[in-house]
Scaffold this motif. Structure first.
Motif, PDB file in Angstrom:
ATOM      1  N   PRO A 174      -3.485  -3.936  -9.140  1.00  0.00           N
ATOM      2  CA  PRO A 174      -3.159  -2.533  -9.402  1.00  0.00           C
ATOM      3  C   PRO A 174      -2.476  -1.872  -8.207  1.00  0.00           C
ATOM      4  N   THR A 175      -1.976  -0.679  -8.429  1.00  0.00           N
ATOM      5  CA  THR A 175      -1.442   0.131  -7.339  1.00  0.00           C
ATOM      6  C   THR A 175      -2.514   0.314  -6.274  1.00  0.00           C
ATOM      7  N   THR A 176      -2.102   0.224  -5.016  1.00  0.00           N
ATOM      8  CA  THR A 176      -3.035   0.276  -3.894  1.00  0.00           C
ATOM      9  C   THR A 176      -2.758   1.490  -3.023  1.00  0.00           C
ATOM     10  N   VAL A 177      -3.820   2.192  -2.648  1.00  0.00           N
ATOM     11  CA  VAL A 177      -3.701   3.361  -1.774  1.00  0.00           C
ATOM     12  C   VAL A 177      -4.443   3.095  -0.469  1.00  0.00           C
ATOM     13  N   VAL A 196       0.835  -1.192   0.000  1.00  0.00           N
ATOM     14  CA  VAL A 196       0.000   0.000   0.000  1.00  0.00           C
ATOM     15  C   VAL A 196       0.878   1.253   0.000  1.00  0.00           C
ATOM     16  N   ILE A 197       0.602   2.169  -0.941  1.00  0.00           N
ATOM     17  CA  ILE A 197       1.352   3.422  -0.992  1.00  0.00           C
ATOM     18  C   ILE A 197       0.840   4.350   0.108  1.00  0.00           C
ATOM     19  N   PRO A 198       1.685   4.786   1.031  1.00  0.00           N
ATOM     20  CA  PRO A 198       1.221   5.647   2.131  1.00  0.00           C
ATOM     21  C   PRO A 198       0.701   6.987   1.608  1.00  0.00           C
ATOM     22  N   ASP A 199      -0.238   7.554   2.355  1.00  0.00           N
ATOM     23  CA  ASP A 199      -0.823   8.835   1.950  1.00  0.00           C
ATOM     24  C   ASP A 199       0.222   9.922   1.786  1.00  0.00           C
ATOM     25  N   HIS A 239      -8.330   0.467  -3.455  1.00  0.00           N
ATOM     26  CA  HIS A 239      -8.229   0.842  -2.050  1.00  0.00           C
ATOM     27  C   HIS A 239      -7.641  -0.341  -1.269  1.00  0.00           C
ATOM     28  N   ALA A 240      -6.993  -0.055  -0.155  1.00  0.00           N
ATOM     29  CA  ALA A 240      -6.398  -1.102   0.685  1.00  0.00           C
ATOM     30  C   ALA A 240      -7.436  -2.098   1.185  1.00  0.00           C
ATOM     31  N   ASP A 241      -8.684  -1.657   1.350  1.00  0.00           N
ATOM     32  CA  ASP A 241      -9.739  -2.580   1.794  1.00  0.00           C
ATOM     33  C   ASP A 241      -9.929  -3.723   0.804  1.00  0.00           C
ATOM     34  N   LEU A 242      -9.795  -3.431  -0.474  1.00  0.00           N
ATOM     35  CA  LEU A 242      -9.934  -4.466  -1.495  1.00  0.00           C
ATOM     36  C   LEU A 242      -8.756  -5.431  -1.436  1.00  0.00           C
ATOM     37  N   LEU A 243      -7.578  -4.898  -1.250  1.00  0.00           N
ATOM     38  CA  LEU A 243      -6.390  -5.751  -1.136  1.00  0.00           C
ATOM     39  C   LEU A 243      -6.492  -6.643   0.095  1.00  0.00           C
TER      40      LEU A 243
END
Length: 442
Positions: A367-370, A11-14, A339-343
Motif C-alpha cells: 500500500p501507499t506508505t507515509v 515513502v510519501i513525504p509529510d 507506516h514507513a516502519d512497516l515498509l
C-alpha cells in the motif's frame, strides 16, 4: 528492506501529504473496553493440562521407546512453549522419545533454519520444550488423493517416526469457510506438507476449494501415516488458553468440527459494524496467517473467496510488523495505508515465497506508505468523504488478535456509554503525537 534509498523513494513525504490533503482536524479519542466473560486455564496449569491430553491419544501400537514427532506451527498461540513442553513430557512419561518438528508449510522463508528460527521466536526451543527439534524442508510423497490425483507430501522426519502428534489451535480460517478450517487437519495437510505440500494444496484449492480438500487429504494422511491423534487448543476472546484436548484419530475431523464451533463463539471482533478509519499498531505472522485476521477486517487476500460486505471499514492503516514475522509481510495488501516502519521491516522475498505458495498475490501488494502517523491519519481522514471530527468513527487497536481494549473516537465513546457490552475507560482527549507519531498504545 535492506536498501535504504529504495525504501525512502517509496515513502510519501509529510510535506507532500499535508499539501495534497490540506488542513485536517483530528477527532478526540478516548479508551473503551469490551466486556467479555471468559474462563481461561490458569497459566501454572497449562503444561499439566497438555500432558494430560496425551492420555486421549491412541498410543497402543507405538513401540516402547518409539519416536514421536510433535508438530508445532508458526502462529502466535498463547502459552505455546508450555503446551508443547507438556505434550513432550506426557509422551516421555509414557516411555516414548518425542521430538518437535516445524509444521508450518513455507513459513520461515521456506528453509529449515528459518523454520527453526520461527519456532524460537515463539519461545519453542530445545531448552524450553525439553527435546530435540528436527527441522527439514524434505518431504515424502505418501500417496495421491482420489479426487484430482493430488500428490500428498509429508515432512520426511515426521514420516519416518513411529507416531505423529500435531499440536495446533483450532480457529476460524482466514481464507475460507468449512466444517474444518484452521487446526489439526490443516497442520497435517499444509504445515506438515512443508513448502511443496503447501504449494500443491493451495494451487489445487483454486479449483477444488479447501473446504473439500482438507478433509480428504487429512483422512489420507491419517490412513497412511502413524497419526495417533492431535492436541487441540481453543483460545477465548482475550486469546487466553481455554481448552487443551487430546483428539484421537478416529474423531479427528468430527471433534475438530465441534471445537471449531466453540472457537467461532470465542473469536474476538471489533464491536462496530461501520468504521471510517481502523488503525492497527502491528501486523504479523504470529497474529494471523495474513498478518491481519480477515475475519476481523472482513477483507480477504485469497482470490477465489468473496470479499465480505459487513462489517465495513473504509480505511485500514497499519503501523508496524511483529518481530516473530522475520520480515514476512504477506497480507500487507489488506491495508489501505502503511507506516514507513512497516515498509522498513519488510523482506520482500519472504512474503513473495509465502504468497506464491498460497496463490495469493493480492496479499503482497504494497500500500501507499507515509513517514509519520500524523500523515497517515491525515490521508485516512481526507479520503473517507465529508465528515467532521465529532462524527468520525475511528478505532485504534494493538492488532487483530487483541481487541479487548480499544482507542476510539469521540462519536464511538458516546455510543459505548449506551451499550452494556462496552465500558468507557478514559474520556476523549486530543490525539497525542510524539514527533508526529502516535504514542504507546494504552
Amino acid at each position: 528492506m535492506t536498501d535504504d534509498e529504495t525504501t525512502t523513494d517509496l515513502v510519501i513525504p509529510d510535506d507532500r501529504v499535508f499539501e495534497t490533503c490540506g488542513p485536517t482536524e483530528f477527532p478526540r479519542v478516548g479508551v473503551i473496553e469490551q466486556q467479555w466473560e471468559t474462563d481461561p486455564i490458569p497459566e501454572p496449569q497449562i503444561a499439566a493440562e497438555a500432558s494430560t491430553a496425551v492420555e486421549e491419544l491412541d498410543l497402543e501400537d507405538v513401540p516402547a521407546g518409539g519416536e514421536v514427532a510433535v508438530g508445532a506451527g508458526s502462529r502466535g498461540i498463547a502459552n505455546v512453549p508450555e503446551i508443547v513442553r507438556g505434550v513432550v513430557e506426557g509422551l516421555s512419561d509414557r516411555g516414548y522419545e518425542p521430538f518437535v518438528f516445524p509444521a508450518m508449510g513455507s513459513h520461515g522463508g521456506a528453509s529449515a533454519e528459518g523454520q527453526r528460527e520461527k519456532l524460537a521466536a515463539l519461545g519453542v526451543t530445545e531448552e524450553t520444550v525439553g527435546c530435540e527439534i528436527r527441522a527439514t524442508m524434505e518431504t515424502e510423497i505418501i500417496g495421491e488423493t482420489e479426487d484430482h490425483e493430488v500428490a500428498v507430501h509429508a515432512d520426511a522426519n515426521a514420516a519416518a517416526a513411529d507416531a505423529i502428534v500435531p499440536v495446533n489451535r483450532v480457529k476460524p480460517h482466514t481464507d475460507f469457510d468449512g466444517d474444518v478450517e484452521s487446526g489439526l487437519s490443516k497442520m497435517l495437510v499444509i504445515g506438515m506438507g512443508k513448502q511443496k505440500g503447501a504449494q500443491t494444496a493451495h494451487r489445487w484449492a483454486l479449483d477444488w476449494s479447501f473446504r473439500n480438500m482438507l478433509p480428504e487429504i487429512a483422512s489420507l494422511i491419517i490412513d497412511r501415516l502413524p497419526v495417533v491423534g492431535g492436541v487441540a487448543i481453543v483460545e477465548d476472546l482475550h486469546d487466553d488458553t481455554t481448552i487443551i484436548e487430546g483428539v484421537p484419530p478416529e474423531g479427528f475431523l468430527s471433534r475438530e468440527a465441534e471445537l471449531l464451533e466453540i472457537a467461532y463463539k470465542q473469536l474476538p471482533t471489533l464491536p462496530f459494524d461501520e468504521l471510517d478509519v481502523l488503525v492497527l499498531d502491528q501486523m504479523g505472522k504470529d497474529i494471523s496467517g495474513p498478518g491481519m485476521d480477515p475475519n476481523v477486517l472482513h477483507r480477504r487476500p485469497y482470490e477465489p473467496e468473496p470479499i465480505l460486505e459487513r462489517p465495513r471499514y473504509t480505511r485500514v492503516y497499519t503501523r508496524s510488523l511483529t518481530e516473530p514475522s522475520h520480515g514476512n509481510t504477506v497480507g500487507i495488501g489488506l491495508a489501505d495505508l502503511i507506516h514507513a516502519d512497516l515498509l522498513d521491516a519488510m523482506e520482500p522475498e519472504k512474503g513473495f515465497t509465502n504468497a506464491v505458495t498460497a496463490s495469493t498475490l493480492r496479499g503482497i501488494r504494497t500500500p501507499t506508505t507515509v513517514a509519520t502517523d500524523r500523515a497517515g491519519l491525515t490521508v485516512c481522514l481526507s479520503t473517507i468523504g465529508v465528515s467532521d471530527p465529532e462524527s468520525v468513527r475511528l478505532v485504534r487497536a494493538r492488532d487483530t488478535m487483541h481487541l479487548g481494549t480499544l482507542v476510539a473516537s469521540e462519536a464511538l465513546v458516546e455510543e459505548a456509554r449506551e451499550r452494556e457490552d462496552l465500558r468507557v475507560v478514559a474520556e476523549p482527549e486530543p490525539i497525542d503525537f510524539e514527533n508526529d507519531d502516535l504514542t504507546q498504545f494504552p
